[in-house]
Scaffold this motif. Structure first.
Motif, short mmCIF file in Angstrom:
data_model
loop_
_atom_site.label_atom_id
_atom_site.label_comp_id
_atom_site.label_asym_id
_atom_site.label_seq_id
_atom_site.Cartn_x
_atom_site.Cartn_y
_atom_site.Cartn_z
N UNK A 116 9.14 -68.47 -5.59
CA UNK A 116 8.39 -67.09 -5.77
C UNK A 116 7.95 -66.87 -4.29
N UNK A 117 7.75 -65.81 -3.59
CA UNK A 117 7.30 -65.26 -2.49
C UNK A 117 5.96 -65.46 -2.04
N UNK A 118 5.47 -65.24 -1.04
CA UNK A 118 4.07 -65.20 -0.68
C UNK A 118 3.39 -63.73 -0.92
N UNK A 119 4.36 -62.78 -1.33
CA UNK A 119 3.64 -61.72 -1.48
C UNK A 119 2.14 -61.63 -2.17
N UNK A 120 1.34 -60.76 -1.64
CA UNK A 120 0.06 -61.03 -2.21
C UNK A 120 0.10 -59.69 -3.25
N UNK A 121 -0.75 -59.91 -4.37
CA UNK A 121 -0.76 -59.10 -5.42
C UNK A 121 -2.34 -59.09 -5.85
N UNK A 122 -2.65 -57.75 -6.40
CA UNK A 122 -4.06 -57.97 -6.96
C UNK A 122 -3.94 -59.00 -8.45
N UNK A 123 -5.08 -59.21 -8.69
CA UNK A 123 -5.19 -60.19 -9.65
C UNK A 123 -6.61 -60.27 -10.53
N UNK A 124 -6.47 -60.63 -11.91
CA UNK A 124 -7.44 -60.91 -12.72
C UNK A 124 -7.87 -62.27 -12.69
N UNK A 125 -9.21 -62.37 -12.61
CA UNK A 125 -9.66 -64.08 -12.71
C UNK A 125 -10.64 -64.06 -13.75
N UNK A 126 -10.46 -64.95 -14.74
CA UNK A 126 -11.39 -65.24 -15.90
C UNK A 126 -12.44 -65.69 -15.58
N UNK A 127 -13.52 -65.60 -15.52
CA UNK A 127 -14.96 -66.20 -15.07
C UNK A 127 -15.64 -66.69 -16.42
N UNK A 128 -15.64 -66.35 -17.37
CA UNK A 128 -16.37 -66.69 -18.74
C UNK A 128 -15.27 -66.50 -20.05
N UNK A 129 -15.69 -67.20 -20.83
CA UNK A 129 -14.93 -67.24 -21.95
C UNK A 129 -13.88 -68.36 -22.18
N UNK A 130 -12.96 -68.51 -23.24
CA UNK A 130 -12.23 -69.68 -23.29
C UNK A 130 -11.25 -69.83 -22.33
N UNK A 131 -10.98 -68.83 -21.68
CA UNK A 131 -9.82 -68.56 -20.64
C UNK A 131 -10.52 -68.81 -19.25
N UNK A 132 -11.57 -69.33 -19.20
CA UNK A 132 -12.26 -69.48 -17.77
C UNK A 132 -11.64 -70.37 -16.76
N UNK A 133 -11.16 -69.63 -15.58
CA UNK A 133 -10.48 -70.50 -14.61
C UNK A 133 -9.03 -69.83 -14.48
N UNK A 134 -8.71 -69.04 -15.68
CA UNK A 134 -7.33 -68.53 -15.83
C UNK A 134 -6.85 -67.39 -14.75
N UNK A 135 -5.91 -67.22 -14.15
CA UNK A 135 -5.70 -65.99 -13.30
C UNK A 135 -4.32 -65.33 -13.65
N UNK A 136 -4.37 -64.13 -13.51
CA UNK A 136 -3.10 -63.44 -14.03
C UNK A 136 -2.90 -62.45 -12.83
N UNK A 137 -1.62 -62.34 -12.23
CA UNK A 137 -1.39 -61.61 -11.14
C UNK A 137 -0.76 -59.96 -11.89
N UNK A 138 -1.35 -58.96 -11.20
CA UNK A 138 -0.90 -57.59 -11.76
C UNK A 138 0.45 -57.11 -11.21
N UNK A 139 1.51 -57.78 -11.32
CA UNK A 139 2.61 -57.68 -11.01
C UNK A 139 3.79 -56.62 -11.72
N UNK A 140 3.13 -55.96 -12.77
CA UNK A 140 3.72 -55.24 -13.68
C UNK A 140 3.00 -53.76 -13.71
N UNK A 141 3.84 -52.78 -14.34
CA UNK A 141 3.26 -51.48 -14.57
C UNK A 141 1.98 -51.42 -15.40
N UNK A 142 2.02 -52.06 -16.42
CA UNK A 142 0.97 -52.37 -17.49
C UNK A 142 0.51 -53.69 -17.95
N UNK A 143 -0.65 -53.89 -18.28
CA UNK A 143 -1.01 -55.13 -18.85
C UNK A 143 -1.99 -54.93 -19.92
#
Length: 221
Positions: A1-28
């Motif tokens: 995987x490259x070092x390319x920077x991408x926008x990201x969603x970071x979960x702060x609260x909820x059952x998924x707290x701490x999870x991160x999802x890169x926005x590397x697709x057209x829709x999510x």
């Protein structure tokens, strides 16, 4: 995987707290439905809650007619999409808080935490899925009823009496502990077909049973 920077969603609260999802697709799409790109296993979250779309100017957030609503920085998102900006805080159903990180603050793809897929159910169709993999053949009615009960009280202990009331409502007082244990055993065996490495139904000795999602085991919740 490259070092390319991408926008990201970071979960702060909820059952998924701490999870991160890169926005590397057209829709999510985020929601409880198993075919969402990001499955959010919270009762207050709609099956298809919000969608984030990429265009020439950046990212748009659309509420998909969610029952309990979506806000960005405390302001409701209704009919019109919202143009996301670096540092925005998204809240789903007043339960799940997510940060949008973009621009100079983007994080490298390397090292992103990828959470394990959630176990989800479709009450109407009586389907059980792990991520996008569906359990086939489906659970029996009593097994599905038990799993639904445990999920509705996720994190809490469900007593044997509550199991009997939910699964055998017309036979309260006439169901043995052995029958309850046998049902729990069969449910564990079926869920192991989806994920043999994790026990989703935990016995709390002297108290009852608890659903334990894989996210909790790995420290995301």
């Amino acid at each position: 995987m490259t070092e390319q920077n991408v926008p990201m969603l970071i979960f702060y609260e909820g059952v998924m707290s701490g999870s991160r999802f890169p926005l590397d697709c057209e829709r999510l799409t985020l929601g409880r439905a198993p075919d969402c790109e990001v499955v959010v296993l919270e009762r207050q979250v709609s099956r298809y809650h919000v969608r984030i779309e990429h265009d020439a100017e950046g990212y748009l957030l659309r509420d998909l007619g969610s029952k309990n609503g979506t806000t960005v920085n405390g302001q409701p998102v209704r009919g019109q999409p919202y143009r996301l900006r670096d540092g925005d805080e998204i809240e789903l159903a007043a339960t799940v808080r997510i940060g949008f990180v973009a621009g100079d603050a983007t994080l490298p793809l390397e090292g992103i935490m990828t959470p394990a897929p959630h176990l989800t159910i479709d009450k109407e169709a009586r389907r059980v899925s792990l991520g996008r993999v569906e359990l086939d053949p489906p659970l029996s009615p009593s097994q599905f009823c038990l799993l639904q009960l445990l999920l509705e009280h996720q994190g809490d202990v469900v007593t044997r009496h509550s199991v009997v009331e939910a699964v055998w409502p017309d036979a309260v007082g006439g169901v043995t502990d052995q029958a309850v244990d046998a049902l729990v055993y069969r449910l564990r065996e079926r869920l192991a077909e989806l994920d043999p490495e994790h026990n989703y139904v935990v016995t709390v000795r002297g108290h009852g049973f608890r659903f334990e999602d894989k996210q909790q085991e790995q420290g995301f919740a």
